[in-house]
Write a protein that holds these residues in place. Structure first.
Motif, PDB file in Angstrom:
ATOM      1  N   UNK A 457      50.451  40.125  37.437  1.00 48.66           N
ATOM      2  CA  UNK A 457      49.453  40.359  38.993  1.00 48.66           C
ATOM      3  C   UNK A 457      49.540  41.783  39.538  1.00 48.66           C
ATOM      4  N   UNK A 458      50.688  42.475  39.840  1.00 45.69           N
ATOM      5  CA  UNK A 458      50.747  43.510  40.099  1.00 45.69           C
ATOM      6  C   UNK A 458      50.133  44.915  39.676  1.00 45.69           C
ATOM      7  N   UNK A 459      50.444  44.735  38.263  1.00 39.74           N
ATOM      8  CA  UNK A 459      49.203  45.781  37.679  1.00 39.74           C
ATOM      9  C   UNK A 459      48.023  45.217  37.877  1.00 39.74           C
ATOM     10  N   UNK A 460      47.364  44.430  37.743  1.00 37.84           N
ATOM     11  CA  UNK A 460      46.238  44.611  38.023  1.00 37.84           C
ATOM     12  C   UNK A 460      45.386  44.547  39.527  1.00 37.84           C
ATOM     13  N   UNK A 461      46.267  44.199  40.438  1.00 39.18           N
ATOM     14  CA  UNK A 461      46.451  44.367  41.548  1.00 39.18           C
ATOM     15  C   UNK A 461      45.714  46.289  42.002  1.00 39.18           C
ATOM     16  N   UNK A 462      47.188  46.967  40.823  1.00 43.75           N
ATOM     17  CA  UNK A 462      46.502  48.371  41.274  1.00 43.75           C
ATOM     18  C   UNK A 462      45.482  49.157  40.486  1.00 43.75           C
ATOM     19  N   UNK A 463      45.110  48.140  38.883  1.00 42.29           N
ATOM     20  CA  UNK A 463      43.920  48.659  38.437  1.00 42.29           C
ATOM     21  C   UNK A 463      43.003  48.478  38.877  1.00 42.29           C
ATOM     22  N   UNK A 464      42.835  47.443  39.934  1.00 42.70           N
ATOM     23  CA  UNK A 464      41.403  47.438  41.081  1.00 42.70           C
ATOM     24  C   UNK A 464      41.367  48.130  41.509  1.00 42.70           C
ATOM     25  N   UNK A 465      42.577  49.226  42.776  1.00 40.62           N
ATOM     26  CA  UNK A 465      42.246  49.894  43.395  1.00 40.62           C
ATOM     27  C   UNK A 465      42.546  51.282  42.738  1.00 40.62           C
ATOM     28  N   UNK A 466      42.625  51.172  41.305  1.00 41.38           N
ATOM     29  CA  UNK A 466      41.596  52.532  40.777  1.00 41.38           C
ATOM     30  C   UNK A 466      40.695  52.362  40.779  1.00 41.38           C
ATOM     31  N   UNK A 467      40.122  51.717  39.984  1.00 40.88           N
ATOM     32  CA  UNK A 467      38.453  51.014  39.548  1.00 40.88           C
ATOM     33  C   UNK A 467      37.756  51.225  41.048  1.00 40.88           C
ATOM     34  N   UNK A 468      38.640  50.986  41.808  1.00 42.94           N
ATOM     35  CA  UNK A 468      37.202  51.222  43.351  1.00 42.94           C
ATOM     36  C   UNK A 468      37.257  52.903  43.458  1.00 42.94           C
ATOM     37  N   UNK A 469      38.432  53.707  43.234  1.00 46.48           N
ATOM     38  CA  UNK A 469      38.095  54.726  43.758  1.00 46.48           C
ATOM     39  C   UNK A 469      37.707  55.480  42.565  1.00 46.48           C
TER      40      UNK A 469
END
Length: 491
Positions: A457-469
Motif C-alpha cells: 500500500x505504501x509503495x503504491x502511494x509513493x508510485x502515485x506521487x511520482x507519476x503525478x510529478x
C-alpha cells in the motif's frame, strides 16, 4: 498557484500519497468515507477496550512502510525484533486421560549472512521429520532463479512448484504455510508463485535481517490514522472525514479560465447536509480506494474498459480475528504461530488494548487475539460456533488456559481484507498511470510488485506521487520542486 490535488481514500496508500504531495508543495485535500483515517489498519472502541481491525505486523525488508513510520514519528512505537524469532506451538500428539503439554518449536535466525542465517533453525525444526528437513534447502536454492516479474511465473501455483521440489503436504503445511498464508491471505498451495517468490526471496533469502518482525506497540488507529492526521495538518493539507465520493468528472476546458481545474470531485451528501462541499475542483486526483470502488469511480476513457473490467478478477479474500479475554494470564509469549491446530497466529493484546488499565490489578486478566488468514471457512460461522472450536484449541496450546475462565469472546471479520492473490492476477493489476493526465491510481491491489500488504500500500502511494510529478505538477510558492527521486526515496 500550487496545484490542487485531491486524494480519495484515507488508507495507507492515500496517506502516503497525500504526505508526499503536500511535502512537494501541492494543496492537498484528503477525502475518507469513514469517520477515521487508516483504512484497513485502524482501531475501534468496544466496552472500553481499543480493538484493532486486524493483527498487522511488518518485516525488516518493508523499507517503504518503515519510511512512512519514520515520517509519522512512530518508528519507536513499532519496534523490530533484534533477530527473527518465532515460537511455533502444536497440540500434544496424544493426551490419554491426562492432557499433555503442547509441542513447541522455535525458528530463530543466526547472525550468519542470508540465506544461511535460517539453516540452523530449520535443521532443528521439530515439526518436520529428518527426511523432510533434509530437502527443505531444495526449493530455497531453486527460488534464487525464480523471477517474480515473469508472466509465466505468476501463472503457477506455489504448492505445485514446492511439490515438484520435494516438499510433501506435511512440509508445506508445517513450514511454508507459516510464511505465505499470513503474507498472502490465501491457502499456501493456491498462492501465485510470483507473489510467494517475492515473500520468500525478499524476506527469507535476502539480508539476514529482512524477516525480523515488527509488532506495533500502539493501537493501529494511533500508529497510522491519528499520526497521519497530525502530520498532514502540519503540512497544511485538508482532511475531510465522512466524505464519500460519488463521481470524478473531468472538467471542460474554458478559454476564459485556462488555469481552471482538470477535475471536479463530487461528494455524496444529503440534501440538507452543508458540512461538506458538493464538489471539489482539482488539478490532479489520486484514486486510492479498493479495486471494486475504483472501478465504479474511474471516469470513462481513463483506462480501457477491459482493464477496468479485469479488476473484478482480483476477487477478495477474508481475514477473521477471534478475540478471547481470560480472567488470568495464560501465556508469557507476545505472539506465536501454530501448526496442527485451527489457530494460525495468536497475539497478546492485553496492554495495547488497555485491558491492563481497565481490569482489577489483582486479576491479571489477559486478552489474546487469533488471526485467521484465508478465512473463507470461518467468515460466515456464528461467533458461538467459533467459540466452541477456538477456546479448546487455545487450551491445547496454552495449558494455563485450561483452568482459566473466558470472560469475553467476540469476533471481527474483514470480508474483503485483500484481493485474492492467486495465479494469473499480475496481469489484472494496473499501474499508477491512467490515460487522463493528472489522474492516478493507488492501493495495494495495483501493480506494485508486492503482495497486498501494508508495504504494498505504501509503495503504491509513493508510485502515485511520482507519476503525478511526471505530469508536470509544480511545487508552487512553498519551495523548490521535489524530484521524483526524493519522493520515491523510501521505495
Amino acid at each position: 498557484m500550487s496545484p490542487r490535488v485531491v486524494v480519495i481514500g484515507g488508507g495507507l496508500a492515500g496517506i502516503t500519497a497525500a504526505i508526499a504531495l503536500a511535502e512537494a508543495g501541492a494543496q492537498v485535500t484528503l477525502l475518507e468515507a469513514r469517520p477515521r483515517l487508516g483504512g484497513a489498519t485502524c482501531s475501534f472502541s468496544r466496552d472500553g477496550l481499543t480493538v484493532d481491525t486486524g493483527q498487522h505486523v511488518y518485516l525488516g525488508c518493508c523499507s517503504a512502510y518503515r519510511g512512512l513510520l519514520e515520517q509519522l514519528g512512530m518508528t519507536a512505537h513499532a519496534p523490530l525484533q533484534d533477530r527473527f524469532d518465532v515460537t511455533v506451538l502444536a497440540p500434544a500428539s496424544s493426551g490419554g486421560a491426562t492432557p499433555l503439554a503442547p509441542r513447541r518449536g522455535r525458528l530463530r535466525r543466526t547472525a550468519l549472512p542470508g540465506p544461511l542465517h535460517m539453516l540452523p533453525a530449520l535443521a532443528r525444526y521439530p515439526f518436520l521429520s529428518l527426511a523432510e528437513r533434509a530437502v527443505v534447502s531444495r526449493p530455497a536454492l531453486a527460488m534464487r532463479f525464480v523471477d517474480p516479474a515473469k508472466p509465466a511465473v505468476d501463472e503457477q501455483r506455489f504448492g505445485d512448484w514446492l511439490a515438484a521440489r520435494g516438499q510433501n503436504d506435511r512440509a508445506r503445511r508445517a513450514l511454508w504455510d507459516l510464511f505465505t498464508v499470513s503474507a498472502l491471505n490465501i491457502h499456501g498451495d493456491d498462492a501465485s508463485l510470483s507473489l510467494a517468490a517475492t515473500v520468500v526471496k525478499t524476506g527469507l533469502l535476502g539480508k539476514n535481517s529482512a524477516a525480523d518482525i515488527g509488532v506495533p506497540a500502539l493501537p493501529l488507529g494511533e500508529l497510522h490514522g491519528d499520526a497521519a492526521a497530525t502530520v498532514l495538518a502540519k503540512l497544511g493539507a485538508r482532511v475531510l472525514l465522512g466524505a464519500k465520493v460519488s463521481a470524478i468528472d473531468p472538467a471542460s476546458a474554458s478559454p476564459a479560465d485556462p488555469s481552471g481545474p482538470r477535475f471536479l470531485v463530487r461528494l455524496a451528501r444529503g440534501a440538507d447536509d452543508e458540512s461538506l462541499p458538493a464538489e471539489i475542483p482539482a488539478d490532479a486526483v489520486v484514486l486510492a480506494v479498493p479495486h471494486e470502488m475504483a472501478a465504479r469511480l474511474i471516469p470513462p476513457g481513463a483506462l480501457p474498459e477491459a482493464t477496468v473490467a479485469g479488476w473484478a478478477g482480483l476477487g477478495a479474500s477474508p481475514i477473521v480475528n477471534v478475540h478471547v479475554i481470560y480472567d488470568r494470564k495464560v501465556t508469557d509469549l507476545p505472539f506465536a504461530a501454530a501448526v496442527d491446530s485451527p489457530v494460525q497466529w495468536v497475539f497478546d493484546r492485553t496492554r495495547i488494548s488497555g485491558l491492563d488499565r481497565l481490569s482489577d490489578p489483582t486479576s491479571a486478566a489477559q486478552y489474546l487475539a487469533i488471526s485467521l488468514s484465508a478465512a473463507d471457512e470461518y467468515v460466515d460461522v456464528p461467533a458461538a460456533q467459533l467459540r466452541e472450536q477456538f477456546v479448546p484449541a487455545l487450551a491445547e496450546l496454552f495449558p494455563a488456559a485450561r483452568e482459566a475462565q473466558v470472560t469475553e469472546f467476540f469476533v471481527t471479520r474483514e470480508r474483503r481484507a485483500t484481493f485474492r492473490q492467486a495465479p494469473g492476477t499480475a496481469k489484472l493489476r494496473p499501474p499508477a498511470a491512467t490515460n487522463l493526465a493528472g489522474l492516478v491510481l493507488a492501493g495495494a491491489w495495483t501493480a506494485t510488485g508486492w503482495p497486498d500488504t501494508m508495504e504494498g500500500a505504501v509503495r503504491s502511494g509513493l508510485s502515485a506521487a511520482i507519476e503525478l510529478r511526471k505530469t508536470g505538477l509544480s511545487a508552487g510558492p512553498n519551495g523548490p520542486p521535489t524530484t521524483s527521486t526524493t519522493i520515491g526515496r523510501r521505495q
